[in-house]
Design a protein around this motif. Structure first.
Motif, PDB file in Angstrom:
ATOM      1  N   GLY A 196       7.499   5.796 -37.461  1.00  0.00           N
ATOM      2  CA  GLY A 196       6.247   5.361 -36.845  1.00  0.00           C
ATOM      3  C   GLY A 196       5.785   4.008 -37.334  1.00  0.00           C
ATOM      4  O   GLY A 196       5.452   3.133 -36.535  1.00  0.00           O
ATOM      5  N   GLN A 197       5.770   3.805 -38.660  1.00  0.00           N
ATOM      6  CA  GLN A 197       5.284   2.515 -39.164  1.00  0.00           C
ATOM      7  C   GLN A 197       6.254   1.386 -38.820  1.00  0.00           C
ATOM      8  O   GLN A 197       5.824   0.254 -38.576  1.00  0.00           O
ATOM      9  N   GLY A 237       5.625   0.541 -35.358  1.00  0.00           N
ATOM     10  CA  GLY A 237       4.334  -0.158 -35.318  1.00  0.00           C
ATOM     11  C   GLY A 237       4.472  -1.628 -35.651  1.00  0.00           C
ATOM     12  O   GLY A 237       3.837  -2.480 -35.032  1.00  0.00           O
ATOM     13  N   GLY A 278       1.060   3.614 -36.341  1.00  0.00           N
ATOM     14  CA  GLY A 278       2.414   4.092 -36.560  1.00  0.00           C
ATOM     15  C   GLY A 278       2.552   4.807 -37.887  1.00  0.00           C
ATOM     16  O   GLY A 278       3.179   5.864 -37.987  1.00  0.00           O
ATOM     17  N   SER A 292       0.791   8.195 -37.776  1.00  0.00           N
ATOM     18  CA  SER A 292       1.543   9.191 -37.005  1.00  0.00           C
ATOM     19  C   SER A 292       2.704   9.761 -37.802  1.00  0.00           C
ATOM     20  O   SER A 292       3.150  10.875 -37.541  1.00  0.00           O
ATOM     21  N   ASP A 293       3.226   8.992 -38.774  1.00  0.00           N
ATOM     22  CA  ASP A 293       4.278   9.513 -39.644  1.00  0.00           C
ATOM     23  C   ASP A 293       3.763  10.649 -40.525  1.00  0.00           C
ATOM     24  O   ASP A 293       4.539  11.475 -41.006  1.00  0.00           O
ATOM     25  N   THR A 300       2.218  12.704 -33.851  1.00  0.00           N
ATOM     26  CA  THR A 300       1.958  11.663 -32.853  1.00  0.00           C
ATOM     27  C   THR A 300       0.878  12.017 -31.828  1.00  0.00           C
ATOM     28  O   THR A 300       0.239  11.136 -31.270  1.00  0.00           O
ATOM     29  N   SER A 332       2.466   2.705 -30.379  1.00  0.00           N
ATOM     30  CA  SER A 332       3.582   2.912 -31.307  1.00  0.00           C
ATOM     31  C   SER A 332       3.839   4.391 -31.585  1.00  0.00           C
ATOM     32  O   SER A 332       5.007   4.811 -31.629  1.00  0.00           O
ATOM     33  N   PRO A 333       2.804   5.268 -31.741  1.00  0.00           N
ATOM     34  CA  PRO A 333       3.095   6.696 -31.833  1.00  0.00           C
ATOM     35  C   PRO A 333       3.756   7.250 -30.567  1.00  0.00           C
ATOM     36  O   PRO A 333       4.581   8.158 -30.642  1.00  0.00           O
ATOM     37  N   SER A 360       7.369   6.385 -30.762  1.00  0.00           N
ATOM     38  CA  SER A 360       7.976   7.242 -31.774  1.00  0.00           C
ATOM     39  C   SER A 360       8.164   8.663 -31.242  1.00  0.00           C
ATOM     40  O   SER A 360       9.194   9.300 -31.487  1.00  0.00           O
TER      41      SER A 360
END
Length: 482
Positions: A139-140, A143, A324, A327-328, A332, A378-379, A382
């Motif tokens: 996620g990151q 992002g 991001g 969400s990790d 998400t 970004s989520p 992912s």
């Protein structure tokens, strides 16, 4: 035995891999917006019509979107590293050819070369992040890649306007050269060499041709149907529908299809792919209609209007990497829904704009829309990548990019269509310079409400998606392996 703590911080090598991939996204984002502002200068330089110079954009878009799925499959077959670096090289060469083009025809051909490289670096970005980094970092990392894309898109009009005014339109293409050269050198040194995930696979050439015709006629149809003679546009749209059907039939029967259509049997995969398109439609629609509002209703000069529009991508840049990373940790679904809700509120506020709305309020509303888009986007990427197995990640990465670009095309076309219908004969009166721009305010309100409807639909679709908590560990397929 205690459970291992999920890795949440990138190593230096992992961060460098993400930066190399993000440079490709930066170039793609920059190129998506830098050309638009230079089109009048290009038309004047070659002494061609507005319709002819528009093909500098259309030709690039048609080739780019049509080849995204093929580019991702090539990555599966030949290895992501080599195809990605090759795409970067082709994009850089195409950029040089664009700047050196002596005629409009050569420029359009050079843009097509550039688009082939652009399709490769766009299609493989997400799958390379997913393949090279652990699940807990996905996620990151996505992002950061999204942030670079948005940064490129935000800088495009500013850099393009400066280079065209200070030097000439050729420099909007030459600016890609140093970035491309640096990225190619870094990619050769940093990107790990991995065996292809599907070395025995074959490229579905009939599928590539069918999707090319389906997408190109769709783009041509959507851009033509709003003209005074809508019949050619309608014919192109009918042809597009026919070729989409033929493409689906082909993909169902092909031994090695471009897209594994069985993935769409999974609700999460299908709905979240649609949401990628919906959120991009709304953002692209606002970005195309806002300059008209600022210049026609608010009477703001073009350069100042461009500065105000920066509020939207700045909101995205500030929120995408953070979303991001969150969400990790929490999954998400919640960030995606939160992002769509914020976008809905922002578009409701935008629908209240009038000739008397302050510039400060406009900037806040645009920033809010950008922040919501960044929180969700970004989520969302992912989540889609997490819905498929390793063997389908390449085609899924290409599909996500295709849905993103298709969303941009549909967003622009539908928002302009809604605004035209809402304005009715007033729009023609304005083109004849007999109507004050304030008379078009209701058309802009209708366009923003249409975009708000897209965001609401996105929320409803996400409510039907099953929430998945992050695994917090590598699944073996995405280990670094240095």
């Amino acid at each position: 035995m205690a459970e291992p703590v999920p890795q949440q911080k990138m190593s230096t090598k992992e961060l460098m891999i993400v930066i190399v991939i993000a440079l490709g996204s930066f170039m793609a984002g920059l190129d998506a917006t830098i050309v638009n502002i230079a089109l009048p200068a290009i038309a004047k330089s070659f002494e061609v019509s507005t319709v002819m110079v528009s093909w500098v954009l259309n030709a690039y878009l048609i080739i780019l979107v049509s080849l995204l799925l093929a580019a991702s499959r090539l990555g599966d077959m030949k290895g992501y590293r080599n195809i990605f670096i090759g795409g970067f090289a082709l994009f850089t060469i195409g950029s040089a050819l664009c700047g050196l083009s002596p005629t409009i025809g050569m420029l359009i051909l050079a843009r097509m070369v550039q688009a082939v490289g652009g399709a490769v670096i766009s299609a493989l970005g997400a799958v390379m992040v997913t393949s090279y980094l652990s699940t807990s970092l996905r996620g990151q990392a996505l992002g950061i890649v999204a942030m670079f894309t948005m940064l490129g898109a935000a800088l495009g009009p500013v850099v393009g306007g400066f280079l065209t005014s200070a030097f000439s339109w050729q420099y909007i293409f030459f600016v890609n050269l140093p970035v491309g050269i640096v990225a190619i050198i870094l990619g050769m040194k940093i990107l790990p060499q991995r065996d292809p995930v599907s070395p025995a696979a074959k490229l579905d050439i009939p599928g590539v041709l069918l999707v090319f015709v389906a997408l190109s006629t769709l783009i041509v149809g959507l851009t033509s149907v709003q003209g005074s003679n809508a019949m050619p546009g309608l014919i192109a749209l009918v042809i597009s529908v026919i070729f989409w059907i033929l493409f689906i039939v082909r993909e169902r029967r092909a031994a090695q299809p471009l897209v594994n259509l069985s993935l769409f049997a999974h609700r999460g995969y299908s709905l979240q792919n649609v949401n990628v398109m919906l959120i991009q439609m709304a953002m692209a629609g606002v970005m195309v209609i806002m300059p008209f509002y600022l210049e026609l209703v608010k009477k703001i000069p073009t350069d100042n209007a461009g500065t105000i529009l920066l509020a939207l991508p700045i909101g995205m840049i500030l929120t995408a990497p953070l979303a991001g990373r969150i969400s990790d940790v929490i999954g998400t679904k919640k960030p995606i829904i939160t992002g769509f809700v914020i976008c809905t509120i922002a578009l409701l506020l935008l629908s209240t704009l009038s000739a008397h709305t302050s510039v400060g309020h406009i900037g806040i509303y645009l920033f809010l829309l950008g922040a919501g888009t960044g929180i969700a986007f970004s989520p969302l990427n992912s989540a889609v990548m997490g819905e498929c197995e390793a063997k389908d990640r390449g085609s899924t990465s290409g599909l996500v990019k295709m849905m993103t670009n298709l969303g941009s095309s549909l967003g622009v076309a539908f928002v302009m269509l809604v605004a035209t219908i809402a304005a009715g004969p007033k729009l023609a009166e304005y083109s004849a310079h007999t109507l004050e721009g304030a008379g078009l305010a209701s058309a802009f309100d209708a366009a923003f409400l249409f975009c708000m409807g897209l965001e609401i639909l996105g929320i409803l679709l996400m409510l039907a998606v099953k929430d998945k908590m992050p695994s917090g560990s590598s699944d073996g397929e995405v280990a670094m392996g240095f």
